[in-house]
Motif scaffolding. Structure first.
Motif, PDB file in Angstrom:
ATOM      1  N   THR A  27       0.717  -1.024   0.075  1.00  0.00           N
ATOM      2  CA  THR A  27      -0.064  -0.157   0.049  1.00  0.00           C
ATOM      3  C   THR A  27       0.966   1.333   0.168  1.00  0.00           C
ATOM      4  O   THR A  27       1.707   1.385   0.739  1.00  0.00           O
ATOM      5  CB  THR A  27      -0.965   0.201   1.328  1.00  0.00           C
ATOM      6  OG1 THR A  27      -1.662  -1.229   1.214  1.00  0.00           O
ATOM      7  CG2 THR A  27      -1.764   1.210   1.323  1.00  0.00           C
ATOM      8  N   ALA A  28       0.627   2.078  -1.036  1.00  0.00           N
ATOM      9  CA  ALA A  28       1.036   3.496  -1.056  1.00  0.00           C
ATOM     10  C   ALA A  28       0.357   4.428  -0.354  1.00  0.00           C
ATOM     11  O   ALA A  28      -0.874   4.522  -0.898  1.00  0.00           O
ATOM     12  CB  ALA A  28       1.577   3.705  -2.311  1.00  0.00           C
ATOM     13  N   ASN A  29       0.783   5.341   0.669  1.00  0.00           N
ATOM     14  CA  ASN A  29      -0.032   6.322   1.094  1.00  0.00           C
ATOM     15  C   ASN A  29       0.628   7.874   0.675  1.00  0.00           C
ATOM     16  O   ASN A  29       1.908   7.797   1.152  1.00  0.00           O
ATOM     17  CB  ASN A  29      -0.124   6.321   2.750  1.00  0.00           C
ATOM     18  CG  ASN A  29      -0.700   5.097   3.119  1.00  0.00           C
ATOM     19  OD1 ASN A  29      -1.877   4.761   2.600  1.00  0.00           O
ATOM     20  ND2 ASN A  29      -0.110   4.220   3.766  1.00  0.00           N
ATOM     21  N   LYS A  30       0.164   8.620  -0.017  1.00  0.00           N
ATOM     22  CA  LYS A  30       0.611   9.870  -0.349  1.00  0.00           C
ATOM     23  C   LYS A  30      -0.156  10.829   0.255  1.00  0.00           C
ATOM     24  O   LYS A  30      -1.417  11.153   0.258  1.00  0.00           O
ATOM     25  CB  LYS A  30       0.772  10.052  -2.034  1.00  0.00           C
ATOM     26  CG  LYS A  30       1.421  11.435  -2.640  1.00  0.00           C
ATOM     27  CD  LYS A  30       1.267  11.503  -3.778  1.00  0.00           C
ATOM     28  CE  LYS A  30       1.912  12.885  -4.405  1.00  0.00           C
ATOM     29  NZ  LYS A  30       1.666  13.209  -5.619  1.00  0.00           N
ATOM     30  N   ALA A  50       5.361  10.716   1.376  1.00  0.00           N
ATOM     31  CA  ALA A  50       4.656   9.125   1.055  1.00  0.00           C
ATOM     32  C   ALA A  50       5.333   8.315   2.026  1.00  0.00           C
ATOM     33  O   ALA A  50       6.337   8.465   2.479  1.00  0.00           O
ATOM     34  CB  ALA A  50       5.066   9.044  -0.442  1.00  0.00           C
ATOM     35  N   ASN A  51       4.557   7.261   2.148  1.00  0.00           N
ATOM     36  CA  ASN A  51       4.867   5.990   3.164  1.00  0.00           C
ATOM     37  C   ASN A  51       4.144   4.845   2.329  1.00  0.00           C
ATOM     38  O   ASN A  51       3.385   5.020   1.801  1.00  0.00           O
ATOM     39  CB  ASN A  51       5.016   6.189   4.227  1.00  0.00           C
ATOM     40  CG  ASN A  51       3.571   6.263   5.017  1.00  0.00           C
ATOM     41  OD1 ASN A  51       2.629   5.629   4.283  1.00  0.00           O
ATOM     42  ND2 ASN A  51       3.442   7.203   5.905  1.00  0.00           N
ATOM     43  N   PHE A  52       5.066   3.752   2.643  1.00  0.00           N
ATOM     44  CA  PHE A  52       4.400   2.520   2.128  1.00  0.00           C
ATOM     45  C   PHE A  52       4.369   1.476   3.232  1.00  0.00           C
ATOM     46  O   PHE A  52       5.253   1.287   4.293  1.00  0.00           O
ATOM     47  CB  PHE A  52       5.286   1.897   1.108  1.00  0.00           C
ATOM     48  CG  PHE A  52       5.545   2.834  -0.016  1.00  0.00           C
ATOM     49  CD1 PHE A  52       4.701   2.868  -1.048  1.00  0.00           C
ATOM     50  CD2 PHE A  52       6.517   4.081  -0.061  1.00  0.00           C
ATOM     51  CE1 PHE A  52       4.843   3.922  -2.279  1.00  0.00           C
ATOM     52  CE2 PHE A  52       6.619   4.777  -1.093  1.00  0.00           C
ATOM     53  CZ  PHE A  52       5.921   4.708  -2.246  1.00  0.00           C
ATOM     54  N   SER A  90       6.096   1.185   7.683  1.00  0.00           N
ATOM     55  CA  SER A  90       6.622   2.409   7.361  1.00  0.00           C
ATOM     56  C   SER A  90       7.990   2.335   6.446  1.00  0.00           C
ATOM     57  O   SER A  90       9.224   2.669   6.828  1.00  0.00           O
ATOM     58  CB  SER A  90       6.904   3.250   8.604  1.00  0.00           C
ATOM     59  OG  SER A  90       7.972   2.370   9.564  1.00  0.00           O
ATOM     60  N   LEU A  91       7.782   1.922   5.281  1.00  0.00           N
ATOM     61  CA  LEU A  91       8.959   1.956   4.530  1.00  0.00           C
ATOM     62  C   LEU A  91       9.343   2.897   3.880  1.00  0.00           C
ATOM     63  O   LEU A  91       8.332   3.995   3.413  1.00  0.00           O
ATOM     64  CB  LEU A  91       8.781   0.536   3.303  1.00  0.00           C
ATOM     65  CG  LEU A  91       8.161  -0.626   3.948  1.00  0.00           C
ATOM     66  CD1 LEU A  91       7.715  -1.478   2.491  1.00  0.00           C
ATOM     67  CD2 LEU A  91       9.473  -1.418   4.420  1.00  0.00           C
ATOM     68  N   SER A  97       9.142   3.544  -3.800  1.00  0.00           N
ATOM     69  CA  SER A  97       8.409   4.295  -4.686  1.00  0.00           C
ATOM     70  C   SER A  97       8.384   3.611  -6.209  1.00  0.00           C
ATOM     71  O   SER A  97       9.493   3.470  -6.580  1.00  0.00           O
ATOM     72  CB  SER A  97       8.598   5.804  -5.046  1.00  0.00           C
ATOM     73  OG  SER A  97       7.811   6.359  -5.806  1.00  0.00           O
ATOM     74  N   GLY A  98       7.351   3.424  -6.758  1.00  0.00           N
ATOM     75  CA  GLY A  98       7.391   2.960  -8.042  1.00  0.00           C
ATOM     76  C   GLY A  98       7.373   1.279  -8.229  1.00  0.00           C
ATOM     77  O   GLY A  98       7.377   0.828  -9.390  1.00  0.00           O
ATOM     78  N   LEU A  99       7.680   0.456  -7.188  1.00  0.00           N
ATOM     79  CA  LEU A  99       7.748  -0.794  -6.974  1.00  0.00           C
ATOM     80  C   LEU A  99       6.366  -1.619  -7.340  1.00  0.00           C
ATOM     81  O   LEU A  99       5.269  -0.881  -6.723  1.00  0.00           O
ATOM     82  CB  LEU A  99       8.385  -1.297  -5.888  1.00  0.00           C
ATOM     83  CG  LEU A  99       9.944  -0.818  -5.712  1.00  0.00           C
ATOM     84  CD1 LEU A  99      10.627  -1.612  -4.478  1.00  0.00           C
ATOM     85  CD2 LEU A  99      10.744  -1.266  -7.114  1.00  0.00           C
TER      86      LEU A  99
END
Length: 117
Positions: A27-30, A50-52, A90-91, A97-99
């Motif tokens: 999950t990407a959170n922007k 942004a965090n993932f 919290s990556l 990003s973009g993976l």
């Protein structure tokens, strides 16, 4: 899928184990903050973050031959929790990003779990 030398949680050493993500949720959170200045008549994005988060399960075979022959994979477990699922909430954006979900799981496994690359 990737290949790496590693020692499994039971202490067995593998020269070229074959890893395959079996399941991955990524999950990407922007977050973006925009403000419009009435006096200036314009607006700007004031902050972007942004965090993932990632949750996955990964299997491995001792060799490419065992995978090719249809053998069932071993399931890698988290040695801290004894859980078959790995998770991080919290990556860093600069790395993830973009993976795709599979790519994120592979990167996390390589760098945080088995320590290769």
């Amino acid at each position: 899928m990737f290949t790496a030398a590693f020692t499994d949680p039971q202490g067995t050493e593998f020269e070229a184990a074959v890893f395959q993500v079996l399941r991955s949720g990524f999950t990407a959170n922007k977050s973006e903050t925009y403000a419009y200045d009435i006096r200036e008549g314009s607006g700007d994005v004031e902050a972007e973050t942004a965090n993932f988060s990632l949750n996955y399960r990964i299997g491995y075979w001792p060799t490419q031959t065992s995978k090719n022959n249809g053998a069932a994979p071993y399931i890698l477990i988290d040695t801290e929790t004894y859980n078959a699922d790995f998770a991080s909430y919290s990556l860093p954006a600069e790395q993830y990003s973009g993976l795709s979900a599979e790519e994120a799981a592979e990167l996390h496994c390589k760098t945080e779990v088995i320590g290769v690359e």
